[in-house]
Design a protein around this motif. Sequence first.
Motif, PDB file in Angstrom:
ATOM      1  N   LEU A  62       0.800  -1.221   0.000  1.00  0.00           N
ATOM      2  CA  LEU A  62       0.000   0.000   0.000  1.00  0.00           C
ATOM      3  C   LEU A  62       0.833   1.271   0.000  1.00  0.00           C
ATOM      4  O   LEU A  62       1.749   1.429   0.789  1.00  0.00           O
ATOM      5  CB  LEU A  62      -0.929   0.005   1.216  1.00  0.00           C
ATOM      6  N   GLY A  63       0.485   2.146  -0.900  1.00  0.00           N
ATOM      7  CA  GLY A  63       1.140   3.438  -0.977  1.00  0.00           C
ATOM      8  C   GLY A  63       2.236   3.493  -2.016  1.00  0.00           C
ATOM      9  O   GLY A  63       2.488   4.541  -2.591  1.00  0.00           O
ATOM     10  N   ILE A  64       2.901   2.354  -2.271  1.00  0.00           N
ATOM     11  CA  ILE A  64       4.057   2.371  -3.173  1.00  0.00           C
ATOM     12  C   ILE A  64       3.622   2.625  -4.614  1.00  0.00           C
ATOM     13  O   ILE A  64       4.156   3.497  -5.296  1.00  0.00           O
ATOM     14  CB  ILE A  64       4.851   1.056  -3.057  1.00  0.00           C
ATOM     15  N   GLY A  65       2.650   1.859  -5.089  1.00  0.00           N
ATOM     16  CA  GLY A  65       2.175   2.032  -6.466  1.00  0.00           C
ATOM     17  C   GLY A  65       1.676   3.439  -6.721  1.00  0.00           C
ATOM     18  O   GLY A  65       2.063   4.087  -7.709  1.00  0.00           O
ATOM     19  N   ILE A  69       3.425   6.329  -9.175  1.00  0.00           N
ATOM     20  CA  ILE A  69       2.642   6.914 -10.270  1.00  0.00           C
ATOM     21  C   ILE A  69       2.523   8.423 -10.087  1.00  0.00           C
ATOM     22  O   ILE A  69       2.654   9.189 -11.046  1.00  0.00           O
ATOM     23  CB  ILE A  69       1.252   6.246 -10.348  1.00  0.00           C
ATOM     24  N   TYR A  70       2.273   8.855  -8.841  1.00  0.00           N
ATOM     25  CA  TYR A  70       2.202  10.290  -8.541  1.00  0.00           C
ATOM     26  C   TYR A  70       3.518  10.980  -8.922  1.00  0.00           C
ATOM     27  O   TYR A  70       3.522  12.094  -9.473  1.00  0.00           O
ATOM     28  CB  TYR A  70       1.906  10.480  -7.054  1.00  0.00           C
ATOM     29  N   ASN A 229       8.340   9.699   1.639  1.00  0.00           N
ATOM     30  CA  ASN A 229       7.406  10.513   2.430  1.00  0.00           C
ATOM     31  C   ASN A 229       5.973  10.290   1.952  1.00  0.00           C
ATOM     32  O   ASN A 229       5.032  10.177   2.755  1.00  0.00           O
ATOM     33  CB  ASN A 229       7.765  11.997   2.329  1.00  0.00           C
ATOM     34  N   ASN A 230       5.808  10.225   0.624  1.00  0.00           N
ATOM     35  CA  ASN A 230       4.475   9.949   0.065  1.00  0.00           C
ATOM     36  C   ASN A 230       4.016   8.527   0.378  1.00  0.00           C
ATOM     37  O   ASN A 230       2.852   8.292   0.692  1.00  0.00           O
ATOM     38  CB  ASN A 230       4.486  10.160  -1.455  1.00  0.00           C
ATOM     39  N   ILE A 231       4.950   7.575   0.281  1.00  0.00           N
ATOM     40  CA  ILE A 231       4.614   6.177   0.570  1.00  0.00           C
ATOM     41  C   ILE A 231       4.154   6.022   2.011  1.00  0.00           C
ATOM     42  O   ILE A 231       3.144   5.366   2.285  1.00  0.00           O
ATOM     43  CB  ILE A 231       5.822   5.255   0.299  1.00  0.00           C
ATOM     44  N   LYS A 232       4.879   6.644   2.942  1.00  0.00           N
ATOM     45  CA  LYS A 232       4.513   6.519   4.356  1.00  0.00           C
ATOM     46  C   LYS A 232       3.140   7.098   4.626  1.00  0.00           C
ATOM     47  O   LYS A 232       2.346   6.539   5.391  1.00  0.00           O
ATOM     48  CB  LYS A 232       5.583   7.201   5.233  1.00  0.00           C
ATOM     49  N   ALA A 233       2.861   8.245   3.998  1.00  0.00           N
ATOM     50  CA  ALA A 233       1.544   8.863   4.183  1.00  0.00           C
ATOM     51  C   ALA A 233       0.444   7.995   3.577  1.00  0.00           C
ATOM     52  O   ALA A 233      -0.596   7.753   4.198  1.00  0.00           O
ATOM     53  CB  ALA A 233       1.531  10.260   3.557  1.00  0.00           C
TER      54      ALA A 233
END
Length: 507
Positions: A62-65, A69-70, A229-233
């Motif tokens: 979760l969050g990685i994909g 992409i973002y 940082n985005n993945i963790k969020a």
Amino acid sequence: MKNNSRIKNSIFNISTNIIFQFINTIVSFILRTVFIKMLSTEYLGINGLFTNILSVLSLAELGIGNAIIYSMYKPLKENDETKLSALITYYKKLYMRIGIIILILGLALVPFLKYILKTQEEIPYITLYYILFLINSVSSYFMVYKTSIVTADQKGYVLKKINIVFIFIKLISQLIVLIAFRSYLLYLIIQIIISILMNYTMSKKAEKMYEFIKVKQDIDIEEKNNIWNNIKAMFTYQIGGVVLNNTDNIMISIIVGTVAVGLYSNYSMLVSTISTFASLLFTSMISSIGNFNVKSNNEERSFLFKILNMIFYWVYGFSSVCFMILTQDFIELWIGKEYLLPNSTLYIIIFNFYLTGLLYPILCFRNTTNLFRTTKYLMLIASIINIVLSIILGNVWGINGIFIATALSRLFTNIWYEPYILCKNYFNKKVYKYYLKNILEFLLLVIIIMLSRQICSYIVVNNKIIEFCIKLMICLIIPNVIMLIKYYKTDEFKYIKQKFSITKKEI
């Protein structure tokens, strides 16, 4: 909103996804019908239960994909092939590790299966079936990373064409093993083989479309830190979403029994089919919205949000009416009265379905901006509330209590809080208008359902199929006419009508 290429790509994605989902729905319906006839309800329950268990295990991804992409939106816009190649290389490393983690976690669950499964008759080879489910889930992580750039570049419709071919191959193969051998084992083996071949083919297609991704590049530290940082969020938020959306079957199996999972899975298939069709709008537009948010102003974003709210209310409102009036008749015609759940259960299922529709416009903006960092703990809180309430209410009201717990956990958290954060931090507007609008629209939907049901109650036909068809026509006409009257003179409706007319001419 001047870039018509975004609209074109969205329309291509939506139309291709609709065709794909229509074919997938027909195939799933045929397969499930034969599955029910050839195997027992216990196998139906096991199939639904293992699917949910593997969905929960996938929280490792979760969050990685989404974060990768973002991160691709800007380099795609700037044609920065080096950076895109570096992102794909990094994505590969992450997904290889994730696949191994999910495999280890999945195997660690094997000793606990006996506490989760509650069947009326003993099922042989149950551990083997679970391991095959696990292999099918894990195998995708070793190839699917390459297709992320296709999605980010709004070319997802290319991959759907490949999916359609393999759907038919899978249908024919699984029908043969079910009818000829009545073998759940062969059914699962076929599923694994087709999944691997499909993912391999899509990966090769991505390489052909973007040849530069075959060149390994190192990602710089700053970009890596930004991604993490985005993945963790996203991880913190979506881990709650996975638990919230995929634990109902597990709870039903433990508290009520695995057979009940099998009965619910028929309703769940119908709900997920409708929901998938509706969510196609979300998945097809998400990349376009991401590109749009990079260079739009506040008023343009706010107007786009209004458009999305109109679309999803219309789609989910109409679908809720159809689901409410037609589902029980459909189940009875399809597989018989013995597979029906009580009407009260159906009402709660529909309410949960409608609540998910309310969130899609929010998700469109949250997943394409940094807002997921602000709401990262929200779904985690919702999932905790859901588990606690499911245990309490499930033991009091059974399957109804578990579904009520899911609805309450959403109402207590993201249904009210996410719009508040979006309006306050992103649009700089008061949220009370949003709340009031959604309350009034829900009341309108209740009136539409009551009106449609009242009209349907006057139908007296001896033939059940003809009666169902008449009810279907009523469901197609009444809600859509009312929705058209409601929205016809709004700026949002006029904008969509105008853009579709322009794009149609250009295509």
